[in-house]
Enzyme design. Structure first.
Site, mmCIF file in Angstrom:
data_model
loop_
_atom_site.group_PDB
_atom_site.id
_atom_site.type_symbol
_atom_site.label_atom_id
_atom_site.label_comp_id
_atom_site.label_asym_id
_atom_site.label_seq_id
_atom_site.Cartn_x
_atom_site.Cartn_y
_atom_site.Cartn_z
ATOM 1 N N HIS A 165 0.808 -1.218 0.000
ATOM 2 C CA HIS A 165 0.000 0.000 0.000
ATOM 3 C C HIS A 165 0.846 1.274 0.000
ATOM 4 C CE1 HIS A 165 0.480 -0.362 4.500
ATOM 5 N NE2 HIS A 165 0.545 0.956 4.393
ATOM 6 N N ASP B 245 0.257 -7.729 1.301
ATOM 7 C CA ASP B 245 0.618 -6.313 1.438
ATOM 8 C C ASP B 245 2.127 -6.103 1.395
ATOM 9 O OD1 ASP B 245 0.082 -3.620 1.627
ATOM 10 O OD2 ASP B 245 -0.018 -3.601 3.818
ATOM 11 N N SER C 131 4.861 2.686 7.748
ATOM 12 C CA SER C 131 4.516 1.501 6.968
ATOM 13 C C SER C 131 5.701 1.004 6.154
ATOM 14 C CB SER C 131 3.348 1.808 6.025
ATOM 15 O OG SER C 131 2.169 2.033 6.737
#
Length: 215
Positions: free
Chosen positions: A64, A100, A176
């Site tokens: 993402h 992911d 992230s």
């Protein structure tokens, strides 16, 4: 490793333009190009973190962070290291939405090598073990936070293939894709998400178990 990405996106045109006026009274033939484009292009950007997993310049980060909603990579991806402020281009060489994860390759000079992390065993983690998260929260640069393993075997109903480690180490937007280390300096997770009602850290963060990421 700090990761920056730039993406050119299409935005709807401003309502009330000449084309809106004419469309009220005429049926335009197929292929007609509006005198006032209804979609305008603009550039957008985001920040994230990654970790070098091989000395050849392979970087692991979150899907993402790099990929857009239409499953395409950002137009431009750059990485920078704490020791070197120079920005380097990178490209996607592997991606997996279900877990992911994205694998990047740094564009480098022939023979150039990079310092890679040491892999730990996430299966050996115990609830209560100390861990350290590294990231780029809110674009503030390389930041280190510490906490404990709050839980193991967590999952996200939207991504059932993920094996997540829950931690109370501060993880915020920009973290992230960054590494979660044990106290031996071994990577045990890839920071992935937070559970929050405010948009900021509330002490419930999640990292992808490194044993799952290696697969």
């Amino acid at each position: 490793t700090i990761i920056k990405m730039r993406q050119r996106t299409q935005m709807p045109g401003t309502p009330g333009g000449p084309d809106d006026f004419f469309r009220r009274f005429f049926d335009f033939p197929p292929g007609f190009r509006s005198p006032s484009p209804r979609r305008q292009s603009r550039k957008s950007g985001s920040l994230g973190t990654g970790v070098v997993i091989d000395s050849s310049g392979l970087i692991l980060t979150n899907y993402h962070v790099i990929m857009t909603g239409n499953n395409k990579a950002a137009d431009k991806i750059t990485v920078s290291f704490k020791e070197d402020s120079k920005e380097r281009r990178a490209k996607v060489i592997g991606k997996d939405r279900a877990t992911d994860l994205v694998l990047l390759q740094i564009e480098k000079k022939p023979g150039e090598l990079f310092q890679a992390v040491k892999f730990g065993n996430s299966d050996s983690l115990r609830v209560g073990d100390w861990v350290v998260a590294i990231g780029n929260p809110f674009g503030r640069g390389h930041t280190v936070t510490a906490g404990i393993v709050s839980g193991k075997g967590r999952f996200d109903i939207r991504k059932p293939y993920l094996d997540l480690i829950q931690t109370d180490a501060s993880i915020n937007p920009g973290n992230s894709g960054g590494p979660l280390f044990n106290l031996n300096g071994e990577i045990v997770g890839i920071n992935q998400s937070i559970l929050t009602k405010s948009g900021g850290n509330m002490g419930i963060g999640f990292a992808i178990a490194i044993n799952s990421a290696k697969k």
